[in-house]
Scaffold this motif. Structure first.
Motif, PDB file in Angstrom:
ATOM      1  N   CYS A   1      43.958  32.411  49.398  1.00 25.04           N
ATOM      2  CA  CYS A   1      43.047  31.315  49.073  1.00 25.04           C
ATOM      3  C   CYS A   1      43.099  31.023  47.568  1.00 25.04           C
ATOM      4  CB  CYS A   1      41.620  31.670  49.487  1.00 25.04           C
ATOM      5  SG  CYS A   1      40.940  33.112  48.639  1.00 25.04           S
ATOM      6  N   PRO A   2      42.677  29.836  47.138  1.00 24.13           N
ATOM      7  CA  PRO A   2      42.610  29.558  45.701  1.00 24.13           C
ATOM      8  C   PRO A   2      41.732  30.585  44.996  1.00 24.13           C
ATOM      9  CG  PRO A   2      42.290  27.548  46.974  1.00 24.13           C
ATOM     10  CD  PRO A   2      42.254  28.682  47.956  1.00 24.13           C
ATOM     11  N   ALA A   3      42.168  31.001  43.812  1.00 18.59           N
ATOM     12  CA  ALA A   3      41.438  32.028  43.072  1.00 18.59           C
ATOM     13  C   ALA A   3      41.340  31.657  41.605  1.00 18.59           C
ATOM     14  CB  ALA A   3      42.106  33.391  43.220  1.00 18.59           C
ATOM     15  N   LEU A   4      40.220  32.052  41.018  1.00 17.76           N
ATOM     16  CA  LEU A   4      39.968  31.898  39.589  1.00 17.76           C
ATOM     17  C   LEU A   4      39.697  33.280  39.023  1.00 17.76           C
ATOM     18  CD1 LEU A   4      39.186  30.279  36.981  1.00 17.76           C
ATOM     19  CD2 LEU A   4      36.865  30.141  37.922  1.00 17.76           C
ATOM     20  N   LEU A   5      40.451  33.662  38.008  1.00 24.51           N
ATOM     21  CA  LEU A   5      40.240  34.927  37.312  1.00 24.51           C
ATOM     22  C   LEU A   5      39.721  34.620  35.921  1.00 24.51           C
ATOM     23  CD1 LEU A   5      40.554  38.043  37.149  1.00 24.51           C
ATOM     24  CD2 LEU A   5      42.902  37.637  36.347  1.00 24.51           C
ATOM     25  N   MET A   6      38.566  35.178  35.574  1.00 25.93           N
ATOM     26  CA  MET A   6      37.951  34.946  34.273  1.00 25.93           C
ATOM     27  C   MET A   6      37.978  36.246  33.466  1.00 25.93           C
ATOM     28  SD  MET A   6      34.763  32.423  35.168  1.00 25.93           S
ATOM     29  CE  MET A   6      34.008  33.457  36.413  1.00 25.93           C
ATOM     30  N   ARG A   7      38.385  36.140  32.202  1.00 21.55           N
ATOM     31  CA  ARG A   7      38.479  37.321  31.345  1.00 21.55           C
ATOM     32  C   ARG A   7      37.752  37.079  30.030  1.00 21.55           C
ATOM     33  NH1 ARG A   7      41.426  38.964  26.914  1.00 21.55           N
ATOM     34  NH2 ARG A   7      41.385  41.242  26.677  1.00 21.55           N
ATOM     35  N   GLY A   8      36.916  38.050  29.640  1.00 17.20           N
ATOM     36  CA  GLY A   8      36.288  38.009  28.327  1.00 17.20           C
ATOM     37  C   GLY A   8      37.260  38.489  27.257  1.00 17.20           C
ATOM     38  N   GLY A   9      37.324  37.759  26.167  1.00 16.95           N
ATOM     39  CA  GLY A   9      38.262  38.102  25.107  1.00 16.95           C
ATOM     40  C   GLY A   9      38.045  39.472  24.510  1.00 16.95           C
ATOM     41  N   HIS A  10      36.792  39.963  24.581  1.00 20.58           N
ATOM     42  CA  HIS A  10      36.476  41.283  24.048  1.00 20.58           C
ATOM     43  C   HIS A  10      36.281  42.313  25.155  1.00 20.58           C
ATOM     44  CE1 HIS A  10      36.074  39.375  20.172  1.00 20.58           C
ATOM     45  NE2 HIS A  10      35.123  38.569  20.624  1.00 20.58           N
ATOM     46  N   SER A  11      36.782  42.008  26.336  1.00 17.15           N
ATOM     47  CA  SER A  11      36.596  42.909  27.469  1.00 17.15           C
ATOM     48  C   SER A  11      37.286  44.245  27.233  1.00 17.15           C
ATOM     49  CB  SER A  11      37.159  42.284  28.742  1.00 17.15           C
ATOM     50  OG  SER A  11      37.117  43.200  29.816  1.00 17.15           O
ATOM     51  N   THR A  12      36.625  45.308  27.675  1.00 17.64           N
ATOM     52  CA  THR A  12      37.231  46.637  27.658  1.00 17.64           C
ATOM     53  C   THR A  12      37.686  47.069  29.049  1.00 17.64           C
ATOM     54  OG1 THR A  12      35.059  47.687  27.948  1.00 17.64           O
ATOM     55  CG2 THR A  12      35.836  47.366  25.678  1.00 17.64           C
ATOM     56  N   LEU A  13      37.466  46.207  30.049  1.00 11.65           N
ATOM     57  CA  LEU A  13      37.802  46.560  31.427  1.00 11.65           C
ATOM     58  C   LEU A  13      38.943  45.737  32.022  1.00 11.65           C
ATOM     59  CD1 LEU A  13      34.304  47.223  33.019  1.00 11.65           C
ATOM     60  CD2 LEU A  13      35.935  48.868  32.128  1.00 11.65           C
ATOM     61  N   LEU A  14      39.309  44.654  31.368  1.00  7.79           N
ATOM     62  CA  LEU A  14      40.420  43.833  31.843  1.00  7.79           C
ATOM     63  C   LEU A  14      41.250  43.411  30.637  1.00  7.79           C
ATOM     64  CD1 LEU A  14      41.974  42.278  34.021  1.00  7.79           C
ATOM     65  CD2 LEU A  14      40.317  40.407  33.762  1.00  7.79           C
TER      66      LEU A  14
END
Length: 269
Positions: free
Chosen positions: A208-221
């Motif tokens: 299915c269509p998916a959107l992945l969002m990432r925080g620029g300061h993330s420590t988990l992704l």
């Protein structure tokens, strides 16, 4: 105001918040560890005229039952039972952190229930081969305090720079005249450890269509992991939030809501 409902599913009490028009397209929003459904209230307000947001308190969180099994498959079974009980589906699943893992694992197993996938700041690998500190040690966190400010101070004294997210899960206990955490620290330790692992097969299994969002300061992704997830899974879009950390919905609420809304609108075209 949302409607808060308690259901008994799989012999457990599960609470959920229900926002928006009952006949509107449904987004089921899944919080991460230490959270609860109401963290998505700002998003629900943003999309209130166009979408219905169903936001459960996942097992061990909020007003849902504590204890029991915390393997990701148990969370997935709860979600499947909720969608079945409410006759929902196919829906858009939105999951933050651990909730994102639950979302893409259900999409892999029950594609008939999922028409779109939004994953907020979590990867396809969640153990220490990809994440420097995959488990937040909460073993010595207080479970009660005389006030929310006292609870905030106690949490921040344990190395948390800003305890705002965790205070969503603090409520007044009229019986003891104190404020208490709704989650059990021991449960959260077990749940975090069981969520660690390589989930590539589940991430890649759905179409299915998916959107992945990432925080620029993330420590988990990491940026590399996010890019690899989009490269390897067709029909997936990556959006970075350069000024946000792991909790994009708190750090950049307007941009978060706008990005989610744009994705949802695209599914209707």
């Amino acid at each position: 105001m949302p409607s808060t409902t308690l259901l008994t599913l799989n012999d457990r009490r599960l609470a959920y918040e229900d926002y928006g028009p009952p006949t509107a397209p449904v987004v089921v929003a899944l919080h991460g560890h230490f959270g609860r459904g109401r963290i998505f209230a700002p998003l629900a307000e943003h999309v209130s005229t166009s979408y219905r947001i169903v936001a459960p308190d996942q097992r061990g969180h909020g007003r849902s039952d504590n204890g029991g099994d915390f393997h990701p498959d148990a969370y997935v079974a709860d979600l499947e039972a909720l969608l079945t009980a409410l006759a929902l589906g196919p829906v858009v699943l939105l999951g933050h952190s651990m909730g994102g893992v639950v979302a893409y694992r259900l999409a892999a197993r029950r594609p008939d229930l999922v028409r779109g996938l939004i994953v907020e700041d979590i990867g396809a690998v969640t153990d220490d081969t990809a994440v420097a500190h995959p488990v937040l040690d909460v073993t010595d966190w207080p479970t009660t305090a005389p006030s929310p400010d006292a609870m905030r101070a106690a949490i921040e004294e344990r190395g948390i720079p800003d305890a705002t997210y965790f205070l969503h899960s603090v409520e007044h206990d009229p019986d003891s005249a104190t404020w208490r955490l709704l989650f059990d620290p021991a449960d959260m330790m077990r749940s975090q450890k069981q969520a660690m692992g390589d989930h590539w097969d589940d991430w890649l299994a759905s179409t299915c269509p998916a959107l992945l969002m990432r925080g620029g300061h993330s420590t988990l992704l990491s940026a590399d992991m996010a890019a690899d997830m989009v490269r390897r899974r067709p029909n997936t879009k990556l959006v970075d939030f350069p000024d946000a950390g792991h909790w994009i919905h708190d750090d950049a609420p307007d941009a978060f809501a706008a990005t989610v809304t744009e994705f949802l609108a695209g599914l209707s075209r």
